[in-house]
Design a protein around this motif. Structure first.
Motif, PDB file in Angstrom:
ATOM      1  N   THR A 121     -22.859  50.724 -10.242  1.00 51.15           N
ATOM      2  CA  THR A 121     -23.064  51.209  -8.873  1.00 51.15           C
ATOM      3  C   THR A 121     -23.854  50.195  -8.048  1.00 51.15           C
ATOM      4  O   THR A 121     -23.514  49.940  -6.888  1.00 51.15           O
ATOM      5  CB  THR A 121     -23.806  52.563  -8.892  1.00 51.15           C
ATOM      6  OG1 THR A 121     -23.067  53.466  -9.703  1.00 51.15           O
ATOM      7  CG2 THR A 121     -23.945  53.136  -7.509  1.00 51.15           C
ATOM      8  N   ASP A 122     -24.891  49.616  -8.634  1.00 48.15           N
ATOM      9  CA  ASP A 122     -25.700  48.626  -7.912  1.00 48.15           C
ATOM     10  C   ASP A 122     -24.881  47.392  -7.544  1.00 48.15           C
ATOM     11  O   ASP A 122     -24.926  46.922  -6.403  1.00 48.15           O
ATOM     12  CB  ASP A 122     -26.915  48.201  -8.742  1.00 48.15           C
ATOM     13  CG  ASP A 122     -27.974  49.282  -8.836  1.00 48.15           C
ATOM     14  OD1 ASP A 122     -27.953  50.220  -8.000  1.00 48.15           O
ATOM     15  OD2 ASP A 122     -28.820  49.192  -9.743  1.00 48.15           O
ATOM     16  N   ILE A 123     -24.156  46.843  -8.516  1.00 45.38           N
ATOM     17  CA  ILE A 123     -23.362  45.635  -8.261  1.00 45.38           C
ATOM     18  C   ILE A 123     -22.247  45.927  -7.264  1.00 45.38           C
ATOM     19  O   ILE A 123     -22.010  45.147  -6.343  1.00 45.38           O
ATOM     20  CB  ILE A 123     -22.796  45.057  -9.577  1.00 45.38           C
ATOM     21  CG1 ILE A 123     -23.934  44.608 -10.495  1.00 45.38           C
ATOM     22  CG2 ILE A 123     -21.819  43.910  -9.302  1.00 45.38           C
ATOM     23  CD1 ILE A 123     -24.851  43.552  -9.899  1.00 45.38           C
ATOM     24  N   ALA A 124     -21.572  47.042  -7.437  1.00 45.18           N
ATOM     25  CA  ALA A 124     -20.497  47.402  -6.508  1.00 45.18           C
ATOM     26  C   ALA A 124     -21.044  47.552  -5.097  1.00 45.18           C
ATOM     27  O   ALA A 124     -20.437  47.072  -4.131  1.00 45.18           O
ATOM     28  CB  ALA A 124     -19.814  48.686  -6.969  1.00 45.18           C
ATOM     29  N   GLY A 125     -22.193  48.198  -4.969  1.00 49.36           N
ATOM     30  CA  GLY A 125     -22.808  48.369  -3.657  1.00 49.36           C
ATOM     31  C   GLY A 125     -23.167  47.038  -3.010  1.00 49.36           C
ATOM     32  O   GLY A 125     -22.938  46.837  -1.819  1.00 49.36           O
ATOM     33  N   GLU A 185     -15.686  52.529  -8.669  1.00 51.54           N
ATOM     34  CA  GLU A 185     -14.403  52.734  -9.343  1.00 51.54           C
ATOM     35  C   GLU A 185     -13.567  51.446  -9.320  1.00 51.54           C
ATOM     36  O   GLU A 185     -12.907  51.118 -10.306  1.00 51.54           O
ATOM     37  CB  GLU A 185     -13.620  53.883  -8.699  1.00 51.54           C
ATOM     38  CG  GLU A 185     -12.307  54.187  -9.374  1.00 51.54           C
ATOM     39  CD  GLU A 185     -12.426  54.586 -10.848  1.00 51.54           C
ATOM     40  OE1 GLU A 185     -11.418  54.448 -11.571  1.00 51.54           O
ATOM     41  OE2 GLU A 185     -13.507  55.019 -11.297  1.00 51.54           O
ATOM     42  N   THR A 186     -13.611  50.709  -8.222  1.00 49.25           N
ATOM     43  CA  THR A 186     -12.896  49.429  -8.167  1.00 49.25           C
ATOM     44  C   THR A 186     -13.456  48.474  -9.206  1.00 49.25           C
ATOM     45  O   THR A 186     -12.698  47.843  -9.955  1.00 49.25           O
ATOM     46  CB  THR A 186     -12.999  48.809  -6.755  1.00 49.25           C
ATOM     47  OG1 THR A 186     -12.319  49.665  -5.838  1.00 49.25           O
ATOM     48  CG2 THR A 186     -12.392  47.418  -6.707  1.00 49.25           C
ATOM     49  N   THR A 229     -12.292  46.925 -16.780  1.00 52.08           N
ATOM     50  CA  THR A 229     -11.519  47.464 -17.897  1.00 52.08           C
ATOM     51  C   THR A 229     -10.092  46.922 -17.948  1.00 52.08           C
ATOM     52  O   THR A 229      -9.331  47.273 -18.847  1.00 52.08           O
ATOM     53  CB  THR A 229     -11.476  48.997 -17.854  1.00 52.08           C
ATOM     54  OG1 THR A 229     -10.848  49.411 -16.628  1.00 52.08           O
ATOM     55  CG2 THR A 229     -12.853  49.598 -17.972  1.00 52.08           C
ATOM     56  N   GLY A 230      -9.720  46.088 -16.983  1.00 51.52           N
ATOM     57  CA  GLY A 230      -8.377  45.515 -16.984  1.00 51.52           C
ATOM     58  C   GLY A 230      -7.321  46.397 -16.355  1.00 51.52           C
ATOM     59  O   GLY A 230      -6.151  46.054 -16.353  1.00 51.52           O
ATOM     60  N   ARG A 231      -7.717  47.541 -15.807  1.00 56.67           N
ATOM     61  CA  ARG A 231      -6.748  48.416 -15.147  1.00 56.67           C
ATOM     62  C   ARG A 231      -6.352  47.886 -13.776  1.00 56.67           C
ATOM     63  O   ARG A 231      -5.372  48.357 -13.201  1.00 56.67           O
ATOM     64  CB  ARG A 231      -7.297  49.839 -15.039  1.00 56.67           C
ATOM     65  CG  ARG A 231      -7.362  50.516 -16.384  1.00 56.67           C
ATOM     66  CD  ARG A 231      -7.773  51.977 -16.351  1.00 56.67           C
ATOM     67  NE  ARG A 231      -7.953  52.574 -15.053  1.00 56.67           N
ATOM     68  CZ  ARG A 231      -9.062  53.214 -14.667  1.00 56.67           C
ATOM     69  NH1 ARG A 231     -10.085  53.327 -15.475  1.00 56.67           N
ATOM     70  NH2 ARG A 231      -9.126  53.754 -13.469  1.00 56.67           N
ATOM     71  N   ALA A 232      -7.099  46.943 -13.241  1.00 56.77           N
ATOM     72  CA  ALA A 232      -6.769  46.271 -11.983  1.00 56.77           C
ATOM     73  C   ALA A 232      -6.836  44.766 -12.254  1.00 56.77           C
ATOM     74  O   ALA A 232      -7.790  44.097 -11.873  1.00 56.77           O
ATOM     75  CB  ALA A 232      -7.741  46.678 -10.882  1.00 56.77           C
ATOM     76  N   PRO A 233      -5.824  44.227 -12.945  1.00 51.98           N
ATOM     77  CA  PRO A 233      -5.882  42.827 -13.384  1.00 51.98           C
ATOM     78  C   PRO A 233      -5.686  41.793 -12.279  1.00 51.98           C
ATOM     79  O   PRO A 233      -5.956  40.619 -12.495  1.00 51.98           O
ATOM     80  CB  PRO A 233      -4.767  42.735 -14.422  1.00 51.98           C
ATOM     81  CG  PRO A 233      -3.801  43.796 -14.039  1.00 51.98           C
ATOM     82  CD  PRO A 233      -4.627  44.901 -13.418  1.00 51.98           C
ATOM     83  N   PHE A 265     -10.813  38.554  -1.877  1.00 51.58           N
ATOM     84  CA  PHE A 265     -12.093  38.869  -1.248  1.00 51.58           C
ATOM     85  C   PHE A 265     -12.926  39.827  -2.091  1.00 51.58           C
ATOM     86  O   PHE A 265     -14.152  39.761  -2.069  1.00 51.58           O
ATOM     87  CB  PHE A 265     -11.875  39.391   0.174  1.00 51.58           C
ATOM     88  CG  PHE A 265     -11.333  38.332   1.088  1.00 51.58           C
ATOM     89  CD1 PHE A 265     -12.138  37.277   1.502  1.00 51.58           C
ATOM     90  CD2 PHE A 265     -10.011  38.346   1.487  1.00 51.58           C
ATOM     91  CE1 PHE A 265     -11.635  36.265   2.319  1.00 51.58           C
ATOM     92  CE2 PHE A 265      -9.508  37.348   2.306  1.00 51.58           C
ATOM     93  CZ  PHE A 265     -10.314  36.300   2.724  1.00 51.58           C
ATOM     94  N   THR A 266     -12.282  40.680  -2.857  1.00 50.15           N
ATOM     95  CA  THR A 266     -13.007  41.568  -3.774  1.00 50.15           C
ATOM     96  C   THR A 266     -13.658  40.735  -4.871  1.00 50.15           C
ATOM     97  O   THR A 266     -14.833  40.925  -5.195  1.00 50.15           O
ATOM     98  CB  THR A 266     -12.049  42.607  -4.390  1.00 50.15           C
ATOM     99  OG1 THR A 266     -11.483  43.395  -3.332  1.00 50.15           O
ATOM    100  CG2 THR A 266     -12.760  43.504  -5.380  1.00 50.15           C
ATOM    101  N   VAL A 267     -12.903  39.822  -5.439  1.00 46.64           N
ATOM    102  CA  VAL A 267     -13.437  38.953  -6.495  1.00 46.64           C
ATOM    103  C   VAL A 267     -14.570  38.094  -5.938  1.00 46.64           C
ATOM    104  O   VAL A 267     -15.611  37.945  -6.574  1.00 46.64           O
ATOM    105  CB  VAL A 267     -12.325  38.070  -7.103  1.00 46.64           C
ATOM    106  CG1 VAL A 267     -12.893  37.080  -8.109  1.00 46.64           C
ATOM    107  CG2 VAL A 267     -11.267  38.945  -7.763  1.00 46.64           C
ATOM    108  N   ALA A 268     -14.381  37.539  -4.747  1.00 42.88           N
ATOM    109  CA  ALA A 268     -15.411  36.697  -4.141  1.00 42.88           C
ATOM    110  C   ALA A 268     -16.684  37.499  -3.889  1.00 42.88           C
ATOM    111  O   ALA A 268     -17.796  37.009  -4.143  1.00 42.88           O
ATOM    112  CB  ALA A 268     -14.900  36.076  -2.844  1.00 42.88           C
ATOM    113  N   ALA A 269     -16.561  38.725  -3.426  1.00 39.76           N
ATOM    114  CA  ALA A 269     -17.731  39.566  -3.163  1.00 39.76           C
ATOM    115  C   ALA A 269     -18.458  39.906  -4.461  1.00 39.76           C
ATOM    116  O   ALA A 269     -19.691  39.872  -4.524  1.00 39.76           O
ATOM    117  CB  ALA A 269     -17.313  40.840  -2.432  1.00 39.76           C
TER     118      ALA A 269
END
Length: 89
Positions: free
Chosen positions: A31-35, A42-43, A49-53, A58-62
């Motif tokens: 939660t902290d890292i995602a925030g 969930e993303t 977990t590899g469910r979104a390979p 921009f998500t990866v960069a963030a």
């Protein structure tokens, strides 16, 4: 829109990305890292977990920024070695 199936290389790269992010997160909460990255927990969970390979760049960069990982390091550590990619068949 129909999504094309992922190649073995894409699946392997996604698994490596998820593992790297999880290791870099260490004891910090999802939660902290995602925030910090501006994405949902969930993303991040799906990526780890590899469910979104194949997450968006921009998500990866963030996430990399929130974890203090350079994009160069991510690329080097997530790109599979040529001999580890299963042959399609």
């Amino acid at each position: 829109m129909v999504r094309t199936p992922l190649t073995p290389e894409e699946r392997l790269r996604g698994e490596r990305l998820g593992r790297l992010l999880r290791e870099a997160r260490g004891p910090r909460s999802m939660t902290d890292i995602a925030g910090c990255a501006g994405v949902s927990a969930e993303t991040l969970r799906k990526i780890e977990t590899g469910r979104a390979p194949t997450p968006a760049f921009f998500t990866v960069a963030a996430l990399a920024g929130a974890l203090g990982i350079s994009m160069d390091e991510l690329l080097l550590r997530c790109a599979p070695e040529p001999d580890t990619v299963p042959l399609a068949g």
